[in-house]
Design a protein around this motif. Sequence first.
Motif, mmCIF file in Angstrom:
data_model
loop_
_atom_site.group_PDB
_atom_site.id
_atom_site.type_symbol
_atom_site.label_atom_id
_atom_site.label_comp_id
_atom_site.label_asym_id
_atom_site.label_seq_id
_atom_site.Cartn_x
_atom_site.Cartn_y
_atom_site.Cartn_z
ATOM 1 N N UNK A 163 -16.864 65.203 48.870
ATOM 2 C CA UNK A 163 -16.996 66.334 47.967
ATOM 3 C C UNK A 163 -18.213 67.169 48.290
ATOM 4 N N UNK A 164 -18.614 67.958 47.318
ATOM 5 C CA UNK A 164 -19.677 68.924 47.512
ATOM 6 C C UNK A 164 -21.010 68.399 46.999
ATOM 7 N N UNK A 165 -22.064 68.654 47.747
ATOM 8 C CA UNK A 165 -23.436 68.487 47.292
ATOM 9 C C UNK A 165 -24.146 69.791 47.638
ATOM 10 N N UNK A 166 -24.315 70.603 46.633
ATOM 11 C CA UNK A 166 -24.846 71.931 46.883
ATOM 12 C C UNK A 166 -23.867 72.730 47.724
ATOM 13 N N UNK A 167 -24.329 73.215 48.862
ATOM 14 C CA UNK A 167 -23.448 73.998 49.739
ATOM 15 C C UNK A 167 -22.834 73.135 50.853
ATOM 16 N N UNK A 168 -23.114 71.825 50.854
ATOM 17 C CA UNK A 168 -22.629 70.949 51.923
ATOM 18 C C UNK A 168 -21.416 70.147 51.468
#
Length: 346
Positions: A163-168
């Motif tokens: 999934x997403x962590x910030x923009x990553x």
Amino acid sequence: MAESRPLRRLGFLTIGLFDPDDPAAGHEETLRIIELGEELGFDSAWLRHRHLQFGISSPIAVMAAATQRTRRIELGTAVTPLGLENPFRLAEDLATVDVLSAAHSDRGVGRINPGVSVGPPMNYERFKDHLYPDTADLEDFSYARVERLLHNLAGEPVSDFEGQVGIETFSRRIEPHSPGLVDRVWYGGGSLRSVEWAARRGVNLLTSSVITAESEETDFATIQAGQIELFRSLHPLGQDARVSQGLVVIPTDSATPEQARRYEEYAAARLPRTREPQGPRRMMFAPDLVGTSEQLAEQLTAHAGFQLVDEVAFALPFTFAHADYVQILTDMATRLGPLLGWSPAA
């Protein structure tokens, strides 16, 4: 005597020797040999894996370069000792090179064939503190290391998060994922135990010019044939299970008299070790085969191990010059291969 299968796939194996004072030249010669192999119609080129020696220490890097200079020939390692590798990082590198090979391929499919083995690395005690400074005595050098690599190449989860962590964005599996790569994994086995494990795990088998004598039988070809038969009897694919043989085979058809003399001397110097099992592990070495293609074809078709395979990766001798390898590969592809029933790839 069993009738040999027609040879379906012809490959070669090189150590990629280099001068420690000029390593770039040796690596470039290896790449040129792979390019020549493709031009001659070979199906595969295999790289030995050597650490702390003057041969290829990073075959994956060399294969990456070779993928950009070829379009058809398959590229493999024979073999990578997993005791010096992290299966997580190795899977990332292999998958990356495989997708690069597919992108630069006439067929658009991956061309990498990882060949691996397990066990403590050679001379481990001499460098273990540099390889694993905190865990040297805790490392597991069993088949579990291969299992981890297969798990990773198959795209199975290695993380509990995606999934997403910030923009990553994160994935659960090793990325990139290269479909089909896990089916092209080979195990380099020479003992009954390793052959049985590889068969039950469903991987392909690389059998070479070195095996283990585990009975009173001391004929190399007979022992090797028995191991191949055991492998196929236990493999899910049965008689269709892939086995590649890696004898040292040196055709002399177009060799100069001086080349032929050196080849004969090389084989003669190594012959004494083939007469009986060597050391406490009872290692058996196959004699190097030197002669005209007609002579070699006769010897191979009478070899009990060769009779059971339809693909080979003939090993190039370690210490020859580039011109020697050009002559040997040319004779293999144009004379010996066709005598064994092989046709060069288009």
